[in-house]
Motif scaffolding. Sequence first.
Motif, PDB file in Angstrom:
ATOM      1  N   MET A  71      -6.625   3.720  -1.840  1.00  0.00           N
ATOM      2  CA  MET A  71      -5.430   3.184  -1.159  1.00  0.00           C
ATOM      3  C   MET A  71      -5.035   1.838  -1.762  1.00  0.00           C
ATOM      4  O   MET A  71      -3.856   1.522  -1.918  1.00  0.00           O
ATOM      5  CB  MET A  71      -5.704   2.982   0.335  1.00  0.00           C
ATOM      6  N   GLU A  72      -6.041   1.020  -2.093  1.00  0.00           N
ATOM      7  CA  GLU A  72      -5.757  -0.285  -2.690  1.00  0.00           C
ATOM      8  C   GLU A  72      -5.149  -0.087  -4.084  1.00  0.00           C
ATOM      9  O   GLU A  72      -4.237  -0.804  -4.486  1.00  0.00           O
ATOM     10  CB  GLU A  72      -7.032  -1.146  -2.780  1.00  0.00           C
ATOM     11  N   TYR A  73      -5.661   0.922  -4.783  1.00  0.00           N
ATOM     12  CA  TYR A  73      -5.094   1.229  -6.102  1.00  0.00           C
ATOM     13  C   TYR A  73      -3.617   1.607  -5.962  1.00  0.00           C
ATOM     14  O   TYR A  73      -2.760   1.129  -6.714  1.00  0.00           O
ATOM     15  CB  TYR A  73      -5.905   2.364  -6.746  1.00  0.00           C
ATOM     16  N   GLN A  74      -3.314   2.454  -4.964  1.00  0.00           N
ATOM     17  CA  GLN A  74      -1.910   2.836  -4.724  1.00  0.00           C
ATOM     18  C   GLN A  74      -1.069   1.597  -4.431  1.00  0.00           C
ATOM     19  O   GLN A  74       0.076   1.491  -4.855  1.00  0.00           O
ATOM     20  CB  GLN A  74      -1.807   3.818  -3.533  1.00  0.00           C
ATOM     21  N   GLU A  75      -1.662   0.636  -3.704  1.00  0.00           N
ATOM     22  CA  GLU A  75      -0.922  -0.600  -3.374  1.00  0.00           C
ATOM     23  C   GLU A  75      -0.600  -1.396  -4.646  1.00  0.00           C
ATOM     24  O   GLU A  75       0.478  -1.968  -4.769  1.00  0.00           O
ATOM     25  CB  GLU A  75      -1.754  -1.437  -2.390  1.00  0.00           C
ATOM     26  N   THR A  76      -1.538  -1.391  -5.608  1.00  0.00           N
ATOM     27  CA  THR A  76      -1.234  -2.112  -6.859  1.00  0.00           C
ATOM     28  C   THR A  76      -0.072  -1.443  -7.598  1.00  0.00           C
ATOM     29  O   THR A  76       0.725  -2.115  -8.235  1.00  0.00           O
ATOM     30  CB  THR A  76      -2.451  -2.214  -7.825  1.00  0.00           C
ATOM     31  N   GLU A 135      -4.737  -2.381  12.003  1.00  0.00           N
ATOM     32  CA  GLU A 135      -5.814  -3.354  12.148  1.00  0.00           C
ATOM     33  C   GLU A 135      -6.289  -3.937  10.817  1.00  0.00           C
ATOM     34  O   GLU A 135      -6.469  -5.144  10.673  1.00  0.00           O
ATOM     35  CB  GLU A 135      -6.998  -2.709  12.872  1.00  0.00           C
ATOM     36  N   LYS A 136      -6.450  -3.065   9.809  1.00  0.00           N
ATOM     37  CA  LYS A 136      -6.928  -3.530   8.497  1.00  0.00           C
ATOM     38  C   LYS A 136      -5.971  -4.579   7.924  1.00  0.00           C
ATOM     39  O   LYS A 136      -6.377  -5.635   7.449  1.00  0.00           O
ATOM     40  CB  LYS A 136      -7.074  -2.323   7.554  1.00  0.00           C
ATOM     41  N   ASN A 137      -4.661  -4.298   7.985  1.00  0.00           N
ATOM     42  CA  ASN A 137      -3.682  -5.239   7.433  1.00  0.00           C
ATOM     43  C   ASN A 137      -3.558  -6.505   8.276  1.00  0.00           C
ATOM     44  O   ASN A 137      -3.344  -7.597   7.741  1.00  0.00           O
ATOM     45  CB  ASN A 137      -2.327  -4.545   7.282  1.00  0.00           C
ATOM     46  N   LEU A 138      -3.729  -6.361   9.604  1.00  0.00           N
ATOM     47  CA  LEU A 138      -3.645  -7.549  10.466  1.00  0.00           C
ATOM     48  C   LEU A 138      -4.813  -8.500  10.191  1.00  0.00           C
ATOM     49  O   LEU A 138      -4.647  -9.726  10.188  1.00  0.00           O
ATOM     50  CB  LEU A 138      -3.609  -7.146  11.945  1.00  0.00           C
ATOM     51  N   ILE A 139      -5.987  -7.921   9.887  1.00  0.00           N
ATOM     52  CA  ILE A 139      -7.150  -8.769   9.551  1.00  0.00           C
ATOM     53  C   ILE A 139      -6.875  -9.497   8.229  1.00  0.00           C
ATOM     54  O   ILE A 139      -7.050 -10.711   8.109  1.00  0.00           O
ATOM     55  CB  ILE A 139      -8.442  -7.920   9.438  1.00  0.00           C
ATOM     56  N   GLU A 140      -6.396  -8.714   7.226  1.00  0.00           N
ATOM     57  CA  GLU A 140      -6.065  -9.270   5.910  1.00  0.00           C
ATOM     58  C   GLU A 140      -5.104 -10.466   6.063  1.00  0.00           C
ATOM     59  O   GLU A 140      -5.250 -11.491   5.395  1.00  0.00           O
ATOM     60  CB  GLU A 140      -5.354  -8.149   5.139  1.00  0.00           C
ATOM     61  N   HIS A 141      -4.145 -10.301   6.961  1.00  0.00           N
ATOM     62  CA  HIS A 141      -3.124 -11.334   7.171  1.00  0.00           C
ATOM     63  C   HIS A 141      -3.679 -12.529   7.956  1.00  0.00           C
ATOM     64  O   HIS A 141      -3.454 -13.689   7.589  1.00  0.00           O
ATOM     65  CB  HIS A 141      -1.939 -10.714   7.917  1.00  0.00           C
ATOM     66  N   ALA A 161       0.488 -11.509   3.454  1.00  0.00           N
ATOM     67  CA  ALA A 161      -0.626 -10.620   3.100  1.00  0.00           C
ATOM     68  C   ALA A 161      -0.592  -9.450   4.062  1.00  0.00           C
ATOM     69  O   ALA A 161      -0.268  -9.631   5.240  1.00  0.00           O
ATOM     70  CB  ALA A 161      -1.957 -11.355   3.208  1.00  0.00           C
ATOM     71  N   GLY A 162      -0.955  -8.291   3.552  1.00  0.00           N
ATOM     72  CA  GLY A 162      -0.833  -7.060   4.331  1.00  0.00           C
ATOM     73  C   GLY A 162       0.418  -6.351   3.854  1.00  0.00           C
ATOM     74  O   GLY A 162       1.495  -6.954   3.848  1.00  0.00           O
ATOM     75  N   SER A 163       0.271  -5.096   3.413  1.00  0.00           N
ATOM     76  CA  SER A 163       1.387  -4.431   2.730  1.00  0.00           C
ATOM     77  C   SER A 163       1.493  -2.955   3.095  1.00  0.00           C
ATOM     78  O   SER A 163       0.486  -2.300   3.387  1.00  0.00           O
ATOM     79  CB  SER A 163       1.185  -4.501   1.215  1.00  0.00           C
ATOM     80  N   ILE A 164       2.730  -2.456   2.997  1.00  0.00           N
ATOM     81  CA  ILE A 164       2.983  -1.018   3.122  1.00  0.00           C
ATOM     82  C   ILE A 164       4.226  -0.698   2.302  1.00  0.00           C
ATOM     83  O   ILE A 164       5.068  -1.586   2.082  1.00  0.00           O
ATOM     84  CB  ILE A 164       3.135  -0.608   4.612  1.00  0.00           C
ATOM     85  N   CYS A 183      -4.829  -6.910  -4.715  1.00  0.00           N
ATOM     86  CA  CYS A 183      -4.833  -6.499  -3.318  1.00  0.00           C
ATOM     87  C   CYS A 183      -5.911  -7.240  -2.547  1.00  0.00           C
ATOM     88  O   CYS A 183      -7.011  -7.447  -3.076  1.00  0.00           O
ATOM     89  CB  CYS A 183      -5.218  -5.033  -3.203  1.00  0.00           C
ATOM     90  N   GLY A 184      -5.623  -7.547  -1.305  1.00  0.00           N
ATOM     91  CA  GLY A 184      -6.617  -8.163  -0.434  1.00  0.00           C
ATOM     92  C   GLY A 184      -7.598  -7.108   0.039  1.00  0.00           C
ATOM     93  O   GLY A 184      -7.219  -6.128   0.675  1.00  0.00           O
ATOM     94  N   ILE A 185      -8.873  -7.316  -0.297  1.00  0.00           N
ATOM     95  CA  ILE A 185      -9.903  -6.342   0.087  1.00  0.00           C
ATOM     96  C   ILE A 185     -10.659  -6.878   1.303  1.00  0.00           C
ATOM     97  O   ILE A 185     -11.160  -8.013   1.287  1.00  0.00           O
ATOM     98  CB  ILE A 185     -10.916  -6.118  -1.082  1.00  0.00           C
ATOM     99  N   ILE A 225       2.521  -0.034  -6.316  1.00  0.00           N
ATOM    100  CA  ILE A 225       3.793  -0.491  -5.703  1.00  0.00           C
ATOM    101  C   ILE A 225       4.093  -1.922  -6.163  1.00  0.00           C
ATOM    102  O   ILE A 225       5.226  -2.268  -6.465  1.00  0.00           O
ATOM    103  CB  ILE A 225       3.719  -0.436  -4.161  1.00  0.00           C
ATOM    104  N   LYS A 226       3.039  -2.732  -6.234  1.00  0.00           N
ATOM    105  CA  LYS A 226       3.243  -4.145  -6.598  1.00  0.00           C
ATOM    106  C   LYS A 226       3.636  -4.319  -8.068  1.00  0.00           C
ATOM    107  O   LYS A 226       4.173  -5.368  -8.457  1.00  0.00           O
ATOM    108  CB  LYS A 226       1.991  -4.955  -6.273  1.00  0.00           C
ATOM    109  N   LEU A 227       3.344  -3.303  -8.882  1.00  0.00           N
ATOM    110  CA  LEU A 227       3.746  -3.384 -10.296  1.00  0.00           C
ATOM    111  C   LEU A 227       5.215  -3.013 -10.489  1.00  0.00           C
ATOM    112  O   LEU A 227       5.816  -3.321 -11.524  1.00  0.00           O
ATOM    113  CB  LEU A 227       2.882  -2.440 -11.146  1.00  0.00           C
TER     114      LEU A 227
HETATM  115 MG   LIG Z   1      -3.085  -5.526   0.956  1.00  0.00          MG
END
Ligand SMILES: [Mg+2]
Length: 474
Positions: free
Chosen positions: A450-455, A314-320, A291-294, A440-442, A457-459
């Motif tokens: 930003m979360e939309y952009q992450e989806t 920090e945001k991604n480290l918390i998600e993870h 969990a946690g993506s770029i 995406c992990g919110i 990439i995941k598609l």
């Molecule tokens: Mg994420």
Amino acid sequence: MITALKHTFTEIMKRALEEARQFDKPVILSQVKSLNDSMNPLHFYAAGERLFLGERFYWATPGSRFTITGLGNECTVENDSAESDRFGRIESDWKRFKKIAHYEDGAKSHIGTGALLFGGFSFDPHNRRNERWNNYPEAKFFLPSVMLTVKDGVSFLTINRVIKPEDDLESCSAHFTTIANEVLTGKASTGEEYVNNYTLKEADTGTWLSAVQKATDLIKSGELDKVVLAREVQLEYDHKINIYSALSKLQTEQPTSFIFSFENGRQSFIGATPERLIKKENSRLLSTCLAGSIKRGKSKQEDTELGTELLNDEKNLIEHAIVVKMIKDSFEECCSEVKVSDHPQLLKTKNIQHLYTPIEGSMKAGYSLLNLTEKLHPTPALGGYPKMAAVEMIREIEPMDRGWYAGPVGWLDAENNGEFAVAIRSGLIEGEQATLFAGCGIVAESDPQMEYQETLIKLKPMLSALGGVNHECK
Ligand SMILES: [Mg+2]
Ligand SMILES: C=C(O[C@H]1C=CC=C(C(=O)O)[C@@H]1O)C(=O)O
């Protein structure tokens, strides 16, 4: 228990028939041969189309080091239970079968050969149902008629037959001979290569963005720590989608992922997921916190910089960290010798980089593979934390029915060894249509755009496999 005996196969068949009659219960008889020539698992899948269309599965671990390909369906083990016992019921229904395996030509009992169930579970049995998932109940598994297992380049062929008390020796014997002849000589028809003309529909993008905003507000107000929100896109082609070609592309383009396909009548649920939920090999258990993506960089340098940014964000480290804590707590309850590193590493796929922490342990007595699957599902990488609050929020604010997306998909054998991955980076395909999913992990710090952009990439893995890599969603 698998019993391997040095008898001729006819004697073994007679014994299986006698047992079925004596206990008035079906017996699963499996004949396992090691093959001298290695077979291409995807060709085997394609060759199965003529006889077994609608009842095929495919599973490959990262790098295709281990693949199982199943054709035909000797029996279905399934339930539509909305209760938590849907996992336990699969296990007890499977245990109820007496299993007899005969290993030929020097083949020895190997994990992933012989009688084996392949299938999966829906994400949330309590969510509303979209009719597109009608053939995918809360839990569904197939015992294949014939299966190719390839492990480190060595191929095994398993032929299964459910022997019933009323069966006779001739028909059982004919089953094994016919299937062996058909699959060892069958030619792979890989289907038409197509020009990708399609239209893409994104439903409810605005609703999804508001849901993400709402989730961050609720997280900030302390209602929960994290929730994973997903969305879907629909693709419509002007020709029938070629599943073989999609699986081949996923295999080539996503070598660090598990590739899976569960063909179920006219539909196929396929994907390339980088995330293992649980693997059991005897008492050894493995899971993955992912969990946690770029995104990936365009150059090597940019890629390394993005990776370093992710490892320190920090945001991604918390998600993870929320995922690591939950899986570690579950392992500490069910395992001894739990090993988990203090800091995440990077796992890179073609399109995305993730924070990754593997975890392992030695399973204590009294637990099982499906037990652990139930306990872990959904991890906070797919559901959120706390689990129940997150799943309830998904039901309330996510504008779709996940069906099997983000549920456990995988296999278990006669000894209850096996492996499940979480069915993300996936899509449900029927005829000319595909529905693809990404989530995406919110957390409190999430930004909807930003979360939309992450989806997006995941598609990409599935879009590319279906021929639409250059498509930019709105
Ligand atoms: Mg994420
Ligand atoms: C829910 C998905 O990804 C999960 C797995 C890895 C990273 C994730 C993330 O960074 O948000 C998600 O938790 C998906 O791909 O649909």
